[in-house]
Motif scaffolding. Structure first.
Motif, PDB file in Angstrom:
ATOM      1  N   ALA A  17       0.842  -1.192   0.000  1.00 45.12           N
ATOM      2  CA  ALA A  17       0.000   0.000   0.000  1.00 45.12           C
ATOM      3  C   ALA A  17       0.877   1.241   0.000  1.00 45.12           C
ATOM      4  O   ALA A  17       1.990   1.229   0.541  1.00 45.12           O
ATOM      5  CB  ALA A  17      -0.928  -0.002   1.211  1.00 45.12           C
ATOM      6  N   ASP A  18       0.365   2.302  -0.610  1.00 43.32           N
ATOM      7  CA  ASP A  18       1.095   3.562  -0.593  1.00 43.32           C
ATOM      8  C   ASP A  18       0.743   4.340   0.681  1.00 43.32           C
ATOM      9  O   ASP A  18       0.399   5.523   0.653  1.00 43.32           O
ATOM     10  CB  ASP A  18       0.791   4.392  -1.846  1.00 43.32           C
ATOM     11  CG  ASP A  18      -0.679   4.729  -2.003  1.00 43.32           C
ATOM     12  OD1 ASP A  18      -1.505   4.120  -1.284  1.00 43.32           O
ATOM     13  OD2 ASP A  18      -1.000   5.585  -2.839  1.00 43.32           O
ATOM     14  N   ALA A  19       0.827   3.618   1.801  1.00 46.47           N
ATOM     15  CA  ALA A  19       0.509   4.210   3.098  1.00 46.47           C
ATOM     16  C   ALA A  19       1.173   3.391   4.192  1.00 46.47           C
ATOM     17  O   ALA A  19       1.393   2.177   4.038  1.00 46.47           O
ATOM     18  CB  ALA A  19      -0.996   4.243   3.316  1.00 46.47           C
ATOM     19  N   GLU A  20       1.498   4.061   5.273  1.00 50.78           N
ATOM     20  CA  GLU A  20       1.915   3.345   6.473  1.00 50.78           C
ATOM     21  C   GLU A  20       0.649   2.913   7.198  1.00 50.78           C
ATOM     22  O   GLU A  20      -0.296   3.694   7.348  1.00 50.78           O
ATOM     23  CB  GLU A  20       2.766   4.242   7.365  1.00 50.78           C
ATOM     24  CG  GLU A  20       3.423   3.500   8.509  1.00 50.78           C
ATOM     25  CD  GLU A  20       4.573   4.269   9.121  1.00 50.78           C
ATOM     26  OE1 GLU A  20       5.439   3.645   9.748  1.00 50.78           O
ATOM     27  OE2 GLU A  20       4.603   5.499   8.972  1.00 50.78           O
ATOM     28  N   LEU A  21       0.621   1.651   7.635  1.00 56.29           N
ATOM     29  CA  LEU A  21      -0.585   1.086   8.218  1.00 56.29           C
ATOM     30  C   LEU A  21      -0.364   0.727   9.681  1.00 56.29           C
ATOM     31  O   LEU A  21       0.710   0.254  10.059  1.00 56.29           O
ATOM     32  CB  LEU A  21      -1.012  -0.169   7.455  1.00 56.29           C
ATOM     33  CG  LEU A  21      -1.262  -0.016   5.956  1.00 56.29           C
ATOM     34  CD1 LEU A  21      -1.582  -1.379   5.342  1.00 56.29           C
ATOM     35  CD2 LEU A  21      -2.387   0.964   5.683  1.00 56.29           C
TER      36      LEU A  21
ATOM     37  N   LYS B 208       2.461  -2.310  13.246  1.00 56.11           N
ATOM     38  CA  LYS B 208       2.746  -1.347  12.187  1.00 56.11           C
ATOM     39  C   LYS B 208       3.236  -2.071  10.938  1.00 56.11           C
ATOM     40  O   LYS B 208       3.986  -3.038  11.024  1.00 56.11           O
ATOM     41  CB  LYS B 208       3.831  -0.357  12.642  1.00 56.11           C
ATOM     42  CG  LYS B 208       3.383   0.612  13.703  1.00 56.11           C
ATOM     43  CD  LYS B 208       4.458   1.662  13.962  1.00 56.11           C
ATOM     44  CE  LYS B 208       5.686   1.053  14.598  1.00 56.11           C
ATOM     45  NZ  LYS B 208       6.675   2.092  14.974  1.00 56.11           N
ATOM     46  N   ILE B 209       2.814  -1.574   9.786  1.00 55.97           N
ATOM     47  CA  ILE B 209       3.327  -2.050   8.506  1.00 55.97           C
ATOM     48  C   ILE B 209       3.893  -0.842   7.775  1.00 55.97           C
ATOM     49  O   ILE B 209       3.141   0.064   7.393  1.00 55.97           O
ATOM     50  CB  ILE B 209       2.229  -2.703   7.654  1.00 55.97           C
ATOM     51  CG1 ILE B 209       1.618  -3.892   8.406  1.00 55.97           C
ATOM     52  CG2 ILE B 209       2.790  -3.154   6.309  1.00 55.97           C
ATOM     53  CD1 ILE B 209       0.507  -4.586   7.640  1.00 55.97           C
ATOM     54  N   PRO B 210       5.213  -0.787   7.581  1.00 52.45           N
ATOM     55  CA  PRO B 210       5.799   0.363   6.877  1.00 52.45           C
ATOM     56  C   PRO B 210       5.242   0.499   5.461  1.00 52.45           C
ATOM     57  O   PRO B 210       4.843  -0.491   4.830  1.00 52.45           O
ATOM     58  CB  PRO B 210       7.301   0.036   6.857  1.00 52.45           C
ATOM     59  CG  PRO B 210       7.496  -0.943   7.975  1.00 52.45           C
ATOM     60  CD  PRO B 210       6.225  -1.740   8.034  1.00 52.45           C
TER      61      PRO B 210
ATOM     62  N   VAL C 229       1.115   8.149   1.766  1.00 54.08           N
ATOM     63  CA  VAL C 229       2.351   8.900   1.516  1.00 54.08           C
ATOM     64  C   VAL C 229       2.263   9.722   0.234  1.00 54.08           C
ATOM     65  O   VAL C 229       3.065  10.634   0.030  1.00 54.08           O
ATOM     66  CB  VAL C 229       3.565   7.946   1.445  1.00 54.08           C
ATOM     67  CG1 VAL C 229       3.809   7.279   2.772  1.00 54.08           C
ATOM     68  CG2 VAL C 229       3.368   6.905   0.350  1.00 54.08           C
ATOM     69  N   ASN C 230       1.311   9.428  -0.638  1.00 47.26           N
ATOM     70  CA  ASN C 230       1.194  10.163  -1.899  1.00 47.26           C
ATOM     71  C   ASN C 230       0.142  11.267  -1.834  1.00 47.26           C
ATOM     72  O   ASN C 230       0.411  12.416  -2.145  1.00 47.26           O
ATOM     73  CB  ASN C 230       0.861   9.197  -3.046  1.00 47.26           C
ATOM     74  CG  ASN C 230       2.029   8.291  -3.370  1.00 47.26           C
ATOM     75  OD1 ASN C 230       3.173   8.709  -3.313  1.00 47.26           O
ATOM     76  ND2 ASN C 230       1.745   7.036  -3.704  1.00 47.26           N
ATOM     77  N   ASN C 231      -1.056  10.933  -1.446  1.00 45.92           N
ATOM     78  CA  ASN C 231      -2.143  11.903  -1.331  1.00 45.92           C
ATOM     79  C   ASN C 231      -3.201  11.299  -0.425  1.00 45.92           C
ATOM     80  O   ASN C 231      -3.044  10.173   0.054  1.00 45.92           O
ATOM     81  CB  ASN C 231      -2.712  12.261  -2.706  1.00 45.92           C
ATOM     82  CG  ASN C 231      -3.132  11.025  -3.491  1.00 45.92           C
ATOM     83  OD1 ASN C 231      -3.836  10.169  -2.967  1.00 45.92           O
ATOM     84  ND2 ASN C 231      -2.705  10.933  -4.738  1.00 45.92           N
ATOM     85  N   PRO C 232      -4.282  12.020  -0.144  1.00 50.83           N
ATOM     86  CA  PRO C 232      -5.284  11.483   0.779  1.00 50.83           C
ATOM     87  C   PRO C 232      -5.926  10.170   0.342  1.00 50.83           C
ATOM     88  O   PRO C 232      -6.478   9.464   1.163  1.00 50.83           O
ATOM     89  CB  PRO C 232      -6.334  12.605   0.854  1.00 50.83           C
ATOM     90  CG  PRO C 232      -5.575  13.839   0.526  1.00 50.83           C
ATOM     91  CD  PRO C 232      -4.566  13.418  -0.492  1.00 50.83           C
ATOM     92  N   GLN C 233      -5.856   9.858  -0.961  1.00 48.08           N
ATOM     93  CA  GLN C 233      -6.390   8.576  -1.413  1.00 48.08           C
ATOM     94  C   GLN C 233      -5.398   7.466  -1.103  1.00 48.08           C
ATOM     95  O   GLN C 233      -4.188   7.659  -1.154  1.00 48.08           O
ATOM     96  CB  GLN C 233      -6.672   8.615  -2.907  1.00 48.08           C
ATOM     97  CG  GLN C 233      -7.820   9.536  -3.292  1.00 48.08           C
ATOM     98  CD  GLN C 233      -8.106   9.500  -4.781  1.00 48.08           C
ATOM     99  OE1 GLN C 233      -7.216   9.256  -5.579  1.00 48.08           O
ATOM    100  NE2 GLN C 233      -9.352   9.750  -5.144  1.00 48.08           N
ATOM    101  N   ILE C 234      -5.921   6.299  -0.757  1.00 46.43           N
ATOM    102  CA  ILE C 234      -5.072   5.148  -0.465  1.00 46.43           C
ATOM    103  C   ILE C 234      -5.251   4.113  -1.560  1.00 46.43           C
ATOM    104  O   ILE C 234      -6.367   3.861  -2.021  1.00 46.43           O
ATOM    105  CB  ILE C 234      -5.395   4.548   0.918  1.00 46.43           C
ATOM    106  CG1 ILE C 234      -4.477   3.355   1.211  1.00 46.43           C
ATOM    107  CG2 ILE C 234      -6.855   4.171   1.048  1.00 46.43           C
ATOM    108  CD1 ILE C 234      -4.624   2.818   2.608  1.00 46.43           C
TER     109      ILE C 234
END
Length: 430
Positions: free
Chosen positions: A94-98, A135-137, A162-167
């Motif tokens: 994912a383009d997010a830290e979870l 946590k998942i980086p 990490v990119n924008n509000p969309q995941i």
């Protein structure tokens, strides 16, 4: 004569248009003030990303799209995952830290890292006070197993894109529900990368024959047993040890802060009829998710979106999967209308304090009264004297969670007596 009427007609049209626009604006402001911008109803606030017979993935609508008051949460999203017994969520990144929190059931989480390194974590809700979490980086490939043969798995994730509000979730697999992201490359790129012809690559990785139905699939018990051999028993060691637990016969609350993420994780249970007395957080914006049960919540905040000294109450009846946001410094009270439990995430949590406005301990009003000149200050703050204010506060011997029925029952009894006494004069309204 006709010439004089035309300008007057135009002025009349402009006046009506202006009046209409003004009325529409005031109507929108009135509707906005009547809405509750902090409440997310489970029936219409979750967007399903994937669903099949084995489970689903869904994401809560963006906080900042609900209201401008929640703009500070624009970089955070809530994701819910549910799966049936003995199922696998296929590998993804994912383009997010979870930040994963297990709400019910148990999970086997595998993080895949370079150089053939893998980390295995066994997450469970066996601890009655605090659920496991991990946590998942960002951009780390992981997959998730529900190893239990009978119980469903429910996980809530706080995602920090990490990119924008969309995941976005990138799945390696190509299933009936979606294509692998690897298929989007031009043919010559995978041919050179895998040193193979595209036909072979397509047959092995992307062929329709043998494709799974979706990204949540069934897995047999032997495969689960093999994976479980590598699992660590508890992932909570990876988080900073700043547990704060309070509780009594009416409820309990455990909070833990992850300093690296500046996030607070909380687990709260309340018995039916219990009241979490009015309180507020000094810095943290708390996102409260109902796991099970029902509760009545009242939040006090500024009236409208303008800087003002006027306040209003924002009320909501919460039930399973509802979400409620508590901004920093906004006083809030929660009453359990059934046995209820919550999972909470506090944003901007480092050096945060929880301040109570009632109860025996951690009461900021009584702290004023105990100061050297505190009673004089209380006497100037409230209509009664400082001694009267302290006497009123000290009537509540409980802390944090108290009996929400006790005074209500006395009040109803007194109201009934007054109604009987005033029966000859007409109906008593209360």
């Amino acid at each position: 004569m006709m010439r004089a009427r035309v300008p007057l007609l135009l002025l009349g049209i402009l006046f009506l248009a202006s009046l209409s626009a003004s009325f529409a604006t005031s109507l929108r402001e009135e509707e906005e003030s009547q809405d509750n911008p902090f409440y997310f109803n489970s029936d219409n606030s979750w967007n399903t990303l994937f669903k099949n017979q084995y489970g689903h993935i869904r994401v809560l609508q963006r906080f900042d799209q609900q209201s401008k008051r929640l703009q500070n949460l624009e970089d955070y999203r809530l994701v819910e995952f549910r799966s049936k017994p003995e199922t696998l969520l296929l590998p993804q990144q994912a383009d997010a830290e979870l930040l994963l929190v297990v709400r019910s059931g148990s999970a086997l989480l595998v993080l895949v890292k370079p150089d053939d390194r893998r980390e295995y974590f066994f997450l469970t809700t066996d601890n009655p006070i605090f659920s496991d979490h991990q946590k998942i980086p960002e951009r780390t490939i992981f997959y998730l197993v529900n190893p239990d043969p009978k119980e469903d798995l429910r996980i809530i994730q706080l995602a920090m894109p990490v990119n924008n509000p969309q995941i976005h979730e990138f799945f390696l697999s190509s299933t009936e529900a979606q294509q692998s992201y690897l298929q989007e490359f031009s043919k010559h790129i995978p041919e050179a990368s895998f040193n193979s012809k595209f036909e072979e690559i397509n047959r092995v990785l992307f062929a329709e024959e043998g494709q799974q139905e979706g990204v949540i699939v069934n897995i047999d018990s032997e495969q689960i047993e093999e994976l479980s051999k590598h699992a660590k028993s508890s992932s909570r060691k990876s988080l900073s040890k700043q547990d704060n637990t309070i509780g009594n016969e009416f409820g309990n609350l455990t909070e833990r802060t992850d300093n690296s993420l500046n996030v607070l994780i909380s687990s709260m249970e309340m018995k039916e009829g219990a009241l979490f007395v009015p309180h507020y957080y000094s810095k943290a914006i708390v996102i409260l998710v109902v796991n099970e049960g029902e509760a009545h919540v009242e939040l006090v905040g500024p009236k409208g979106n303008k800087e003002t000294l006027e306040f209003e109450s924002y009320r909501a009846e919460l039930s399973k999967d509802d979400v409620f946001v508590i901004p920093a410094a906004y006083p809030v009270a929660i009453k359990a209308t059934s046995n209820v439990n919550f999972t909470g995430f506090g944003i901007n949590a480092n050096n945060n304090n929880r301040n109570l406005l009632a109860g025996k301990t951690d009461n900021v009003i009584s702290s004023i009264g105990r100061a050297l000149d505190g009673k004089d200050v209380l006497g100037l703050t409230f209509s009664g004297s400082g001694e009267e204010v302290m006497k009123l506060i000290n009537k509540q011997s409980g802390s944090y969670f108290v009996d929400g029925h006790h005074h209500q029952q006395e009040q109803q009894k007194g109201s009934h007596q007054q109604e009987q006494q005033k029966g000859r004069k007409g109906a008593f309204v209360y």
